[in-house]
Design a protein around this motif. Structure first.
Motif, PDB file in Angstrom:
ATOM      1  N   ILE A   1       0.850  -1.197   0.000  1.00 17.27           N
ATOM      2  CA  ILE A   1       0.000   0.000   0.000  1.00 17.27           C
ATOM      3  C   ILE A   1       0.883   1.243   0.000  1.00 17.27           C
ATOM      4  CG2 ILE A   1      -1.791   1.272   1.254  1.00 17.27           C
ATOM      5  CD1 ILE A   1      -2.451  -1.529   2.586  1.00 17.27           C
ATOM      6  N   LEU A   2       1.801   1.303   0.945  1.00 17.38           N
ATOM      7  CA  LEU A   2       2.768   2.401   0.986  1.00 17.38           C
ATOM      8  C   LEU A   2       4.122   1.878   0.521  1.00 17.38           C
ATOM      9  CD1 LEU A   2       2.002   4.208   4.389  1.00 17.38           C
ATOM     10  CD2 LEU A   2       1.366   4.931   2.085  1.00 17.38           C
ATOM     11  N   PRO A   3       4.877   2.704  -0.133  1.00 14.42           N
ATOM     12  CA  PRO A   3       6.195   2.268  -0.616  1.00 14.42           C
ATOM     13  C   PRO A   3       7.207   2.223   0.537  1.00 14.42           C
ATOM     14  CG  PRO A   3       5.857   4.576  -1.096  1.00 14.42           C
ATOM     15  CD  PRO A   3       4.575   4.092  -0.486  1.00 14.42           C
ATOM     16  N   PRO A   4       8.394   1.676   0.297  1.00 19.73           N
ATOM     17  CA  PRO A   4       9.409   1.630   1.354  1.00 19.73           C
ATOM     18  C   PRO A   4       9.822   3.006   1.860  1.00 19.73           C
ATOM     19  CG  PRO A   4      10.131   0.416  -0.597  1.00 19.73           C
ATOM     20  CD  PRO A   4       8.822   1.036  -0.938  1.00 19.73           C
ATOM     21  N   ARG A   5       9.496   4.042   1.105  1.00 19.77           N
ATOM     22  CA  ARG A   5       9.797   5.412   1.534  1.00 19.77           C
ATOM     23  C   ARG A   5       9.393   5.661   2.983  1.00 19.77           C
ATOM     24  NH1 ARG A   5       6.296  10.386   0.866  1.00 19.77           N
ATOM     25  NH2 ARG A   5       4.754   9.013  -0.068  1.00 19.77           N
ATOM     26  N   LYS A   6       8.294   5.019   3.420  1.00 21.85           N
ATOM     27  CA  LYS A   6       7.788   5.278   4.776  1.00 21.85           C
ATOM     28  C   LYS A   6       8.825   4.912   5.841  1.00 21.85           C
ATOM     29  CE  LYS A   6       5.747   0.767   5.784  1.00 21.85           C
ATOM     30  NZ  LYS A   6       4.588   0.034   6.292  1.00 21.85           N
ATOM     31  N   LEU A   7       9.748   3.996   5.491  1.00 18.89           N
ATOM     32  CA  LEU A   7      10.759   3.585   6.463  1.00 18.89           C
ATOM     33  C   LEU A   7      11.978   4.508   6.452  1.00 18.89           C
ATOM     34  CD1 LEU A   7      10.515  -0.248   5.847  1.00 18.89           C
ATOM     35  CD2 LEU A   7       9.699   0.999   7.847  1.00 18.89           C
ATOM     36  N   PHE A   8      12.078   5.360   5.446  1.00 18.18           N
ATOM     37  CA  PHE A   8      13.225   6.267   5.339  1.00 18.18           C
ATOM     38  C   PHE A   8      12.824   7.720   5.595  1.00 18.18           C
ATOM     39  CE2 PHE A   8      13.942   2.476   2.922  1.00 18.18           C
ATOM     40  CZ  PHE A   8      15.208   2.099   3.316  1.00 18.18           C
ATOM     41  N   LEU A   9      11.616   8.038   5.213  1.00 23.54           N
ATOM     42  CA  LEU A   9      11.028   9.349   5.509  1.00 23.54           C
ATOM     43  C   LEU A   9       9.685   9.062   6.174  1.00 23.54           C
ATOM     44  CD1 LEU A   9      11.628  11.071   2.045  1.00 23.54           C
ATOM     45  CD2 LEU A   9      12.839  11.607   4.156  1.00 23.54           C
ATOM     46  N   PRO A  10       9.686   8.833   7.470  1.00 23.29           N
ATOM     47  CA  PRO A  10       8.429   8.417   8.131  1.00 23.29           C
ATOM     48  C   PRO A  10       7.326   9.460   7.949  1.00 23.29           C
ATOM     49  CG  PRO A  10      10.314   8.171   9.611  1.00 23.29           C
ATOM     50  CD  PRO A  10      10.806   8.932   8.416  1.00 23.29           C
ATOM     51  N   PRO A  11       6.069   9.017   7.888  1.00 26.51           N
ATOM     52  CA  PRO A  11       4.957   9.960   7.707  1.00 26.51           C
ATOM     53  C   PRO A  11       4.957  11.068   8.752  1.00 26.51           C
ATOM     54  CG  PRO A  11       4.190   7.702   7.481  1.00 26.51           C
ATOM     55  CD  PRO A  11       5.617   7.626   7.921  1.00 26.51           C
ATOM     56  N   ARG A  12       5.325  10.739   9.960  1.00 25.28           N
ATOM     57  CA  ARG A  12       5.474  11.755  11.021  1.00 25.28           C
ATOM     58  C   ARG A  12       6.766  11.438  11.752  1.00 25.28           C
ATOM     59  NH1 ARG A  12       3.006  15.118  14.979  1.00 25.28           N
ATOM     60  NH2 ARG A  12       3.804  14.595  17.021  1.00 25.28           N
ATOM     61  N   GLU A  13       7.663  12.395  11.743  1.00 27.31           N
ATOM     62  CA  GLU A  13       8.994  12.132  12.286  1.00 27.31           C
ATOM     63  C   GLU A  13       9.378  13.178  13.322  1.00 27.31           C
ATOM     64  OE1 GLU A  13      12.136  12.393   9.416  1.00 27.31           O
ATOM     65  OE2 GLU A  13      13.504  11.281  10.702  1.00 27.31           O
ATOM     66  N   LEU A  14       9.686  12.700  14.520  1.00 30.99           N
ATOM     67  CA  LEU A  14      10.249  13.578  15.543  1.00 30.99           C
ATOM     68  C   LEU A  14      11.729  13.740  15.242  1.00 30.99           C
ATOM     69  CD1 LEU A  14       8.813  12.362  18.981  1.00 30.99           C
ATOM     70  CD2 LEU A  14       8.533  14.611  17.959  1.00 30.99           C
ATOM     71  N   MET A  15      12.170  14.970  15.051  1.00 32.69           N
ATOM     72  CA  MET A  15      13.567  15.186  14.672  1.00 32.69           C
ATOM     73  C   MET A  15      14.448  15.493  15.877  1.00 32.69           C
ATOM     74  SD  MET A  15      12.782  17.398  11.271  1.00 32.69           S
ATOM     75  CE  MET A  15      14.336  17.108  10.449  1.00 32.69           C
ATOM     76  N   PHE A  16      13.968  16.366  16.741  1.00 35.67           N
ATOM     77  CA  PHE A  16      14.724  16.645  17.963  1.00 35.67           C
ATOM     78  C   PHE A  16      13.818  17.316  18.984  1.00 35.67           C
ATOM     79  CE2 PHE A  16      15.617  20.160  14.966  1.00 35.67           C
ATOM     80  CZ  PHE A  16      15.153  21.255  15.698  1.00 35.67           C
ATOM     81  N   HIS A  17      14.274  17.286  20.221  1.00 35.77           N
ATOM     82  CA  HIS A  17      13.569  17.974  21.300  1.00 35.77           C
ATOM     83  C   HIS A  17      14.378  19.209  21.687  1.00 35.77           C
ATOM     84  CE1 HIS A  17      10.983  14.525  21.681  1.00 35.77           C
ATOM     85  NE2 HIS A  17      11.979  13.716  22.002  1.00 35.77           N
ATOM     86  N   PHE A  18      13.675  20.227  22.142  1.00 35.20           N
ATOM     87  CA  PHE A  18      14.378  21.398  22.670  1.00 35.20           C
ATOM     88  C   PHE A  18      13.759  21.793  24.003  1.00 35.20           C
ATOM     89  CE2 PHE A  18      10.875  24.101  21.372  1.00 35.20           C
ATOM     90  CZ  PHE A  18      10.424  23.536  20.188  1.00 35.20           C
TER      91      PHE A  18
END
Lengths: 145, 373
Positions: B53-70
């Motif tokens: 349904i979704l391509p492997p892209r979801k594992l490299f660019l997740p649909p929602r990605e936490l990048m860092f906390h501040f």
């Protein structure tokens, strides 16, 4: 009085589970059993045993390997000692990947039929190591607080 | 390149060793489709799936990605390390590997390299597998039915065996670890591979002519086709979500009310969304659905060619399969070429009434690799 240490046996062979379970119970362990990987994982999450004995060839011949991966994904079970007890190497002679070569996230691999004395010895050792690790962590926590 | 083979009946044993190299993701059933996920049993893995349904892209660019906390008191805490978790992506079709190779050009080789994407890419082993094309695949037309890079191992069906191409030294490490399961292929195996390769290529029933499409798109910038498609398109963004090479994202800093601490999050975006080209001050550069769907086609089939030398479409057929309005990219290309109407029926080039002079460099801003970011 100390709480008895618990062992979860995940094996689809009821004779094995009964025999090994009896051996462990007679040595003072509290024993739980599950006959497949899914039930075993559920029980492990709930009971958080001190040791898991895991068969490999159950509903599928590689089921235990997959169950082991799932066990290790559960934070509370990441350090739980697991002894993989299996006859896969005699049943599948083509599979000659050394279980002690670091690819299997288990504490130990024991081939079936298992030596009762060795099993009891390793169970005591692994549970003791886990208890020591937990005690060390509590000590570090109390010092750093 | 090292080439080996293994009996199909040994694949489960082979898969048992893979977790030594990372968390294994493979095509498993999810609802009525398939998804790359972690199997609980080997029997859950489908080697003969048509497409996920979704391509492997979801594992490299997740649909929602936490990048860092501040946090003013605790400082900045990067989550880059989590992105570097080792993984094994098993059973990827050639066109999806091609899709990852295209994403590499944008995120790992271009001027704006993305450390999160690169960490995941570098720590993910890719094991490819052949696909028998269905009516929706047109990867052959996109030259994406075969890949010569981007995988560590690639499995090709030989009947009772898998022929295994070892693409990298990492792939060779896996082979060495599980060596007893592999055999040397024979000349007959190579003949069988060639026979199946030929028949697989011939099995692509859906074909589109890509040769001079960028030039034809240049000619058809003001075509009535875009208005027809705009009237049909629901702007739901499904085509972008399922595309192996769509990479637009939105970035936001999330913080609780009254708190100065928070997290930076990026989420998938789509050029079909009305807000995609909305900028401060309220100007929207693509406020009509027609302009947005046109942008999507120009970016993939023309802008990307200008920037990277090939279209970013790989012919997986997911966009057509997921479109609730029934918009099919192969039909759109034929419409633009004057070979079909909106229903996919054949027509003549004269049926396009809205041909207008071509602007000097239409949509030149569309080609930037970070467009929509």
């Amino acid at each position: 009085m100390t709480t008895p240490r618990s062992v979860l046996i995940i094996d689809d062979d009821p004779d094995f589970a009964q025999a090994v379970g009896g051996l462990l119970a007679s040595s003072g362990y509290e024993v739980m059993t599950a006959s497949n990987g899914r039930d075993g994982l559920d029980l492990a999450k709930k009971a958080q045993p001190d040791l898991i004995l895991l068969d490999v060839m159950m509903t599928e011949r590689t089921e235990g390997f997959f169950t082991l991966q799932q066990i290790r994904r559960v934070p509370a079970l990441q350090h739980t000692p697991v002894i993989v007890v299996s006859s896969i190497y005699t049943d599948q002679p083509v599979f000659r990947v050394n279980p002690d070569a670091g690819w299997l996230p288990a504490s130990l691999f024991l081939p079936k039929p298992v030596d009762p004395a060795r099993l009891l010895q390793e169970a005591a050792r692994l549970i003791g190591e886990l208890a020591q690790t937990k005690a060390d962590q509590r000590h570090v926590g109390s010092v750093t607080r | 390149m090292k080439i080996l083979k293994t009996p199909k009946k040994h694949l489960d044993l082979f898969a048992s060793v893979l977790p030594a190299f990372g968390e294994v993701y493979a095509p498993v059933r999810r609802g009525r489709g398939y998804a790359f996920d972690r199997p609980a049993l080997w029997s859950e893995v489908h080697m003969d799936y048509p497409r996920t349904i979704l391509p492997p892209r979801k594992l490299f660019l997740p649909p929602r990605e936490l990048m860092f906390h501040f946090d003013p008191t605790r400082g900045y805490r990067s989550l880059l390390e989590e992105a570097a978790t080792p993984r094994v992506l098993f059973g990827v079709h050639a066109y999806d590997i091609y899709g990852l190779n295209i994403l590499d050009r944008v995120f790992a080789q271009g001027p704006y390299r993305d450390p999160y994407y690169m960490a995941r890419r570098q720590n993910t082993i890719i094991i490819g597998v052949d696909v028998d094309p269905d009516e929706g695949h047109f990867a052959r037309s996109m030259n994406a039915d075969f890949v010569d890079k981007g995988f560590d191992l690639f499995l090709s069906d030989l009947g009772d065996h898998w022929l295994i191409l070892v693409g990298t030294s990492r792939g060779d490490d896996i082979v060495v670890k599980s060596g007893s399961l592999f055999e040397e292929p024979s000349a007959d195996d190579f003949d069988e591979y060639k026979r199946r390769s030929t028949s697989r290529r011939a099995a692509y029933r859906t074909q589109v002519e890509m040769g001079d499409l960028p030039e034809i798109l240049e000619m058809e910038y003001h075509s009535q086709v875009w208005e027809e498609l705009g009237a049909k398109c629901l702007s739901c963004g499904s085509c972008s979500m399922v595309c192996p090479t769509c990479y637009c994202f939105d970035v936001a800093d999330e913080a609780a009310l009254g708190s100065r601490a928070g997290s930076r999050v990026r989420t998938w975006d789509s050029c079909l969304f009305k807000t995609h080209a909305l900028v401060a001050g309220g100007e929207n550069f693509r406020h009509t659905r027609a302009s947005r769907i046109k942008f999507r086609f120009y970016h993939k089939q023309r802008g990307f060619v200008a920037e990277y030398g090939r279209p970013s479409c790989v012919g997986c057929g997911r966009c057509a399969a997921s479109c609730p309005a029934g918009i099919d990219i192969t039909t759109v290309i034929k419409m633009i070429r004057g070979q079909a109407d909106a229903h996919g029926d054949r027509t003549t080039p004269a049926s396009n009434p809205a041909r207008e002079p071509v602007p000097a460099a239409p949509g030149a801003h569309l080609v930037h690799p970070t467009a929509g970011v």
